[in-house]
Design an enzyme around this catalytic site. Structure first.
Site, short mmCIF file in Angstrom:
data_model
loop_
_atom_site.label_atom_id
_atom_site.label_comp_id
_atom_site.label_asym_id
_atom_site.label_seq_id
_atom_site.Cartn_x
_atom_site.Cartn_y
_atom_site.Cartn_z
N HIS A 158 0.93 -1.39 0.03
CA HIS A 158 0.09 0.01 0.02
C HIS A 158 0.74 1.51 -0.15
CE1 HIS A 158 -3.96 -1.89 1.57
NE2 HIS A 158 -3.65 -2.52 0.38
N PHE A 362 29.95 -6.67 16.06
CA PHE A 362 29.38 -5.73 16.76
C PHE A 362 29.75 -4.27 16.45
CE2 PHE A 362 30.32 -8.97 20.21
CZ PHE A 362 29.18 -9.33 20.56
#
Length: 500
Positions: A158, A362
């Site tokens: 949408h 990390f």
């Protein structure tokens, strides 16, 4: 209508979790996310978004059910000017809301296809927090190219609040959908045939979905699926008894009708149960993945050569025995585990490295010093949550010419315990791994492990054994811990096949 007069057969939550987890593990699953999932993050639903517009039209939003028509009436009243509607979309959906735990749980699953009717960016943020690369598709141009190395394809059927002129919101938008956005229809039809869908936060009132499902049924007959829809049962609340009875009866007819399209209801009494369901799916999926926790500035007592041999042999054995490897990208021991895993993938035809090995560095580099600890904890948690077990090897750091136990490895042990995962510390490698092994032994009964596993843990502390024996002990522990869950998954899958 009494419970014994049920008009339809629904899946229990546990049975559904096992079956859907099996589809996720096979790479045959997809998600369809509706506005209900964003509501918990503070976003308005359709009724909330249309409330002010209905007031301007002098209509009572509580009496209206066709909210798409309300949007169309508004545009009509302004001679087809969408500017006010666009302003509402941008103000409501382009803001700094954070994903909920449900979004994070979804992002942690190895699902490659997600569909949504939502305009907001919550699910994108959740995937990005997990370090996944997203290929967003919300207009025609996006279908002509693909993001290299993508982890997830997100179909925003949408549109997106970033492009308010192009979103589907009015009756006219829906009427022209098949012509203007046929590329979405084709892809959705294909996915509904080839994948098992889970519909979350979706109410099946969307005319586009009705059209796709109806078209598929005409082309292929009754759709067996199974697809799943998590739906809240009508609750008595403030309803009179006869009103509640009517809603219950209508509810049962509705979910029975969706079975024509292979969509089966998973009934809940409270939306909070969705989080529990997603956690359970995550846990079942985790049975095929193992997290490696390690760091080393010193390799005693085993010595560098033997530690590297052990790490490489372990990585290779995990892949050969059907486990996926999850790790932060750490040098030394971590590199050796990955090297062994890659070697196993290359030896086996049809094994794709990117599907069997998940590496996430990390990411504290772009954080302020104050943010680094929380960021590291979040990444550790997100990685460990995708696995059934954590294997600990060595675990030390050099600080001011001193070798110290690695606090990061200890935090990964704490997260392993908090998430209900199983720690497998290789005590013979010393340091944090030995300290974790001691901790596990001291509170052995807390882990709820099968009786035969304790003898296998003793082997991980036996320095007289060799590399092959340590690796085999780890594999035997994984089998004892995971095989009951895997056996149940296979049994549920076979029962479902027989039932269909």
């Amino acid at each position: 209508m009494n419970d014994g007069d049920r008009l339809t057969l629904t899946y229990s939550k546990d049975t559904f979790c096992r079956i859907f987890a099996d589809e996720v593990l096979k790479g045959k699953s997809a998600l369809f996310i509706g506005a209900g999932l964003s509501a918990a993050a503070g976003f308005v639903d359709w009724k909330g978004m249309m409330r002010g517009i209905a007031d301007d039209l002098k209509l009572d939003i509580e009496k209206e059910h066709d909210l798409v028509a309300i949007a169309q009436y508004h545009v009509n009243s302004l001679n087809m000017d969408r500017s006010t509607l666009n302003e509402i979309l941008v103000s409501e959906f382009i803001r700094d809301a954070q994903p909920t735990e449900n979004h994070d749980l979804i992002a942690s699953l190895p699902i490659e296809t997600v569909w949504t009717t939502n305009y907001d960016h919550l699910i994108e943020k959740a995937f990005e927090r997990c370090g996944k690369r997203i290929d967003r598709k919300y207009n025609r141009e996006h279908f002509s190219r693909s993001v290299r190395g993508r982890d997830i394809v997100l179909f925003k059927m949408h549109g997106d609040a970033e492009s308010p002129d192009d979103v589907v919101i009015t009756k006219e938008d829906y009427e022209s959908y098949e012509l203007q956005r046929e590329f979405f229809m084709r892809h959705l039809q294909g996915d509904l045939i080839s994948k098992t869908f889970l519909f979350l936060g979706f109410n099946f009132m969307d005319p586009n979905i009705d059209y796709v499902l109806g078209r598929l049924r005409i082309l292929f007959g009754d759709l067996k699926g199974p697809h799943f829809w998590i739906v809240k049962r009508p609750s008595p609340g403030r309803h009179k008894d006869e009103e509640w009875e009517y809603e219950r009866r209508k509810f049962q007819y509705r979910i029975k009708d969706l079975e024509r399209y292979g969509i089966h209801a998973v009934e809940i009494d409270d939306y909070a149960e969705i989080t529990t369901i997603l956690r359970t799916i995550q846990k079942y999926v985790a049975t095929r993945s193992v997290f490696i926790s390690t760091s080393a500035s010193q390799y005693e007592p085993l010595g560098k050569e033997k530690v590297f041999q052990l790490a490489a042999s372990l990585g290779e054995a995990l892949i050969q025995n059907g486990y996926n490897l999850v790790s932060a990208m750490s040098p030394g021991i971590g590199d050796q585990v990955v090297t062994g895993a890659i070697r196993a993938c290359l030896k086996s035809l049809g094994q794709k490295v990117e599907e069997r090995i998940l590496l996430r560095p990390f990411p504290p580099h772009d954080c302020s010093p104050d943010e680094v600890p929380a960021t590291l904890t979040f990444y550790r948690r997100s990685l460990i949550s995708t696995c059934s077990s954590t294997i600990f090897i060595a675990g030390n750091k050099q600080r001011s010419n001193r070798i110290m136990s690695a606090q990061g490895v200890h935090e990964e042990f704490a997260l392993t315990k908090a998430l209900g995962r199983i720690p497998i510390p290789l005590a013979v490698s010393g340091h944090a791994a030995k300290e974790i092994w001691d901790s596990v032994q001291e509170r052995w009964d807390d882990w709820g492990l099968p009786p035969q596993v304790q003898a296998l843990y003793q082997q991980l502390a036996d320095s007289e054994r060799n590399v092959d024996q340590w690796v085999q002990a780890i594999l035997d522990i994984l089998k004892a811990v995971n095989e009951p869950e895997l056996a149940v998954l296979e049994n549920e899958r076979n029962q479902n096949r027989c039932g269909s």
